[in-house]
Design a protein around this motif. Sequence first.
Motif, PDB file in Angstrom:
ATOM      1  N   PRO A 121       8.065  -2.520   0.302  1.00 29.60           N
ATOM      2  CA  PRO A 121       8.014  -3.838   0.969  1.00 29.60           C
ATOM      3  C   PRO A 121       9.003  -3.977   2.120  1.00 29.60           C
ATOM      4  CG  PRO A 121       7.844  -4.117  -1.403  1.00 29.60           C
ATOM      5  CD  PRO A 121       8.152  -2.656  -1.174  1.00 29.60           C
ATOM      6  N   ASN A 122      10.078  -3.180   2.108  1.00 31.08           N
ATOM      7  CA  ASN A 122      11.029  -3.246   3.232  1.00 31.08           C
ATOM      8  C   ASN A 122      10.741  -2.189   4.294  1.00 31.08           C
ATOM      9  OD1 ASN A 122      11.858  -0.974   1.893  1.00 31.08           O
ATOM     10  ND2 ASN A 122      13.919  -1.718   1.412  1.00 31.08           N
ATOM     11  N   GLY A 123       9.548  -1.547   4.202  1.00 31.20           N
ATOM     12  CA  GLY A 123       9.090  -0.681   5.282  1.00 31.20           C
ATOM     13  C   GLY A 123       9.616   0.738   5.261  1.00 31.20           C
ATOM     14  N   ARG A 124       9.997   1.259   4.096  1.00 29.13           N
ATOM     15  CA  ARG A 124      10.475   2.649   4.007  1.00 29.13           C
ATOM     16  C   ARG A 124       9.539   3.468   3.139  1.00 29.13           C
ATOM     17  NH1 ARG A 124      16.838   3.502   3.431  1.00 29.13           N
ATOM     18  NH2 ARG A 124      16.175   5.427   4.416  1.00 29.13           N
ATOM     19  N   LYS A 125       9.620   4.793   3.290  1.00 27.18           N
ATOM     20  CA  LYS A 125       8.849   5.700   2.444  1.00 27.18           C
ATOM     21  C   LYS A 125       9.805   6.511   1.574  1.00 27.18           C
ATOM     22  CE  LYS A 125       5.307   6.743   5.921  1.00 27.18           C
ATOM     23  NZ  LYS A 125       4.766   7.838   6.750  1.00 27.18           N
ATOM     24  N   TRP A 126       9.298   6.902   0.416  1.00 25.00           N
ATOM     25  CA  TRP A 126       9.966   7.913  -0.388  1.00 25.00           C
ATOM     26  C   TRP A 126       9.342   9.259  -0.033  1.00 25.00           C
ATOM     27  CZ3 TRP A 126      13.154   7.367  -5.091  1.00 25.00           C
ATOM     28  CH2 TRP A 126      13.685   6.084  -5.229  1.00 25.00           C
ATOM     29  N   PHE A 127      10.152  10.318  -0.063  1.00 25.46           N
ATOM     30  CA  PHE A 127       9.645  11.648   0.288  1.00 25.46           C
ATOM     31  C   PHE A 127       9.425  12.453  -0.990  1.00 25.46           C
ATOM     32  CE2 PHE A 127       9.586  16.030   1.538  1.00 25.46           C
ATOM     33  CZ  PHE A 127       9.032  16.033   2.804  1.00 25.46           C
ATOM     34  N   PHE A 128       8.181  12.834  -1.244  1.00 23.86           N
ATOM     35  CA  PHE A 128       7.851  13.674  -2.392  1.00 23.86           C
ATOM     36  C   PHE A 128       7.629  15.099  -1.903  1.00 23.86           C
ATOM     37  CE2 PHE A 128       4.157  15.205  -5.165  1.00 23.86           C
ATOM     38  CZ  PHE A 128       5.007  15.837  -6.052  1.00 23.86           C
ATOM     39  N   GLU A 129       8.515  16.010  -2.338  1.00 26.41           N
ATOM     40  CA  GLU A 129       8.406  17.414  -1.928  1.00 26.41           C
ATOM     41  C   GLU A 129       7.508  18.142  -2.932  1.00 26.41           C
ATOM     42  OE1 GLU A 129      11.301  20.692   0.019  1.00 26.41           O
ATOM     43  OE2 GLU A 129      11.994  19.870  -1.864  1.00 26.41           O
ATOM     44  N   LYS A 130       6.237  18.208  -2.592  1.00 25.13           N
ATOM     45  CA  LYS A 130       5.268  18.842  -3.485  1.00 25.13           C
ATOM     46  C   LYS A 130       5.494  20.351  -3.555  1.00 25.13           C
ATOM     47  CE  LYS A 130       0.515  20.199  -3.784  1.00 25.13           C
ATOM     48  NZ  LYS A 130      -0.572  20.630  -2.937  1.00 25.13           N
ATOM     49  N   SER A 131       5.780  20.965  -2.404  1.00 21.81           N
ATOM     50  CA  SER A 131       5.983  22.415  -2.340  1.00 21.81           C
ATOM     51  C   SER A 131       7.405  22.710  -1.912  1.00 21.81           C
ATOM     52  CB  SER A 131       5.009  23.052  -1.337  1.00 21.81           C
ATOM     53  OG  SER A 131       3.686  22.722  -1.667  1.00 21.81           O
ATOM     54  N   LYS A 132       8.020  23.679  -2.551  1.00 19.43           N
ATOM     55  CA  LYS A 132       9.405  24.027  -2.246  1.00 19.43           C
ATOM     56  C   LYS A 132       9.512  24.453  -0.782  1.00 19.43           C
ATOM     57  CE  LYS A 132      13.416  26.279  -4.107  1.00 19.43           C
ATOM     58  NZ  LYS A 132      14.091  25.004  -4.283  1.00 19.43           N
ATOM     59  N   GLY A 133      10.519  23.973  -0.111  1.00 21.01           N
ATOM     60  CA  GLY A 133      10.730  24.327   1.288  1.00 21.01           C
ATOM     61  C   GLY A 133      10.109  23.350   2.268  1.00 21.01           C
ATOM     62  N   GLU A 134       9.321  22.396   1.753  1.00 21.04           N
ATOM     63  CA  GLU A 134       8.629  21.451   2.634  1.00 21.04           C
ATOM     64  C   GLU A 134       9.615  20.575   3.404  1.00 21.04           C
ATOM     65  OE1 GLU A 134       5.453  17.756   2.203  1.00 21.04           O
ATOM     66  OE2 GLU A 134       5.978  18.964   0.454  1.00 21.04           O
TER      67      GLU A 134
END
Length: 798
Positions: A411-424
Amino acid sequence: MDTKEYFSYRKELLESSVYPDGGGYADSLFLDNILSDLLETKLIDSEDINNCFHSSILDGSKLKVDAYCINETGERLQLFLINEKATSIGAKEDDLILSTQAEYEEMFIKANNFIKKSIKRHLDLQDSDPAYFIVEQLKSSEFINQIEVIEIFLVSPTITVSKRENQIIGLKRLNFKDKELKTTYVLGRRREEKKILIRQTLIDLNFLYSVSLSKGNEYALEIDIEDIFGSKIEVLKAAETEDFESYLCVLPASGIASLYRKYSTRLLEKNVRSFLQFRGVNAGMRKTIRETPEKFIAYNNGLTITATNSEIESMGAKLYLKTLTDFQIVNGGQTTASIFFSNKDKLDISEINLMAKINIAKNLNDEDLNALISNISLYSNSQSKVSRVDLRSRDPKIDRIKQLSDTVLTPNGRKWFFEKSKGEFATRKRLTGGKIERDYPRKIRLSKTDIGKYHTAWGDQPWLVKKGGEKVFRTFMENLNGEGVRKGEIEIDRYFYEELIAKAILFRGMEDIHGVRSNAIGQLRSAVVPYSISVLYNMFGGTDKRDAKFNLEKLWKDQEIEEDLKVFLKSLMKKMYHLIDKYKFSTDVSENAKKKELWEAIKKSTDLKEFTKNSNALSITEKYTFSKPKAKKSKEVDFSQLNEIVGLYSKTKEYYTKLENALIMYNVNNEVQLQYSQRLFSLYVAELFTNKKLSEQGIKFFDDLFSNIRINANSIFDQINVESDLSIPSALNKIMTIYGNAISDNKNIVTVFQGHEQLARNKGFKYTSSITEIGKALLNGKSPEFKHVSLASKYFKS
């Protein structure tokens, strides 16, 4: 040889190993940061280890150990030793480049001395000493009788090189010979003799940097057949195709036992080993081993083994197997473990042989290789239930979570980063010149292990969360696919993702409330946090059959824990320390916390019931109970492709011009060429900047190219210094935020965007009709067109 990249990576590791409260660097945090790499390469089974820092001098001998863990079946002790000279911020680069085995042996000796002094009962520690428990274990006859192997991991952020006339000529990989420690002990009234295998493994910057580039396969397990089995093994070629060769052979059980003793579950295919149960031996196998060992080969299905390379010797008309690289047992893991434990229990296995089928994959990229091994694993195990959950490397549900993380804004306009693959994340970091760390600080980044842990913690299995690693991730995947406690697949949609992030906020927030070092509630955070979360889950009516009615939506909207809830959670964790201590059933409390029995004792206790019924607990329950049904939503929009296009476009045309020149120069100056199509490069750049669109093939082309550069020619990124144009990414983020908030508030999406069009027209912006076109596409569950986002970007940026 250029060492710049290695020292840069070392600096990153050290900088990420500091306490968030400004308390400085800690060896324990450094160790935490590299455990995922050890798990990735199958050197360990769990990231949950016990810190036990000890450094002393006894009778002129230096002793040192930093952490330990005992594997689940109890026959393997792993010790972790950090080279503190190499983790010093002020260490000189010249001192961090080592070339001889002796320089590392000197460090290994400290751990070896610790083992010997403990076993001989020369080392006496106070019970407050972090190493007290493991020292007492090593003094114990029962423990010595139980363990077969002690493995020492020397973690040293140094570069290991080959030198000629003091000139570095390349990286060097060091292997240390196994040793055997002879000891005697009294068990009952019998005096026993035993040889404990001591294995020494170096975890240096060569290893850590390689794994960070997703090249952990360079450290794949290589088996010397003659060394393990005592002789060459004759094989018969059964099949050969373009993708693999297949051989049949007979393996002696004594060699299989030696193999398992040396490498344990590292032998077992990653997706299978997490669900095998090795406690004790299959009753049928044990009976055959004891009564009719010569018939074992007839009764048993044998082993199915995969490898990615082999050395096979031809002698006359016969073929002999010498080595196998990336050795994995994909069927027969239970047989392998049963043979080992039978031998450990002194049953005679000398007459037992097993059939084995060995499949050697060849000429396959990583993706195709994983698919082949997964299929071999699935179909080899078809005689018993093997869930497709085990083959999770490319599970579409994980792909969906990745899509949502790329496109759902808070709601405050940010994303969480999900690293699906190592090194991404490392790739994105290089592509953005490090600026991505500003947008995604560590507190809003997630790994696969993280999401498995946080999702599973919100339930009734805290002991499983304490085990960590693959066990908890497997439970997570079972739950997603309807093969866990509850039946029925979970839909991976926006609501699931928002609740997943809320669970992450709760877990990480409780870790912060717990504190570290002198500010910590205690020294058992990895158990107290999940145990306390399970109490909260039960307080709000959560069971195996129904969800807790806790307001996770509030956590998602606020992106933090409210003050009154923080106060309650702190009191809950303090209470949990008391309960764990009261109901523990051995002195190793950390290991106790991995047992279901401890949780059941705490859950049923009068102490806990009284705590959850006090006035504070009732007040929290009343305030945070949430039973509003999920709103009916419009068709879910997948922004991922648009997001990729916008990200590529924002680099600017100048960036691609400089990149193309850098690629050409690299291939001119280096023998090993970077493989890519110049024609496709020009074609897709033109499509992106002239036509304002890009095909899936174009997106994949650039994704593969950037990954290839990061792994093989990282320095190219340093040559391109072009400021990105963030106007369109900013506009897209605003659009996704408006869309997400409209869904949460049950507003008509088209009406919301029509309101923005009117506002844009009043302020004199051009191309305002594109704003309503964006709303119409979203209402129909479609991603907006890139050209409409581009036309509307000035308004949304403002």
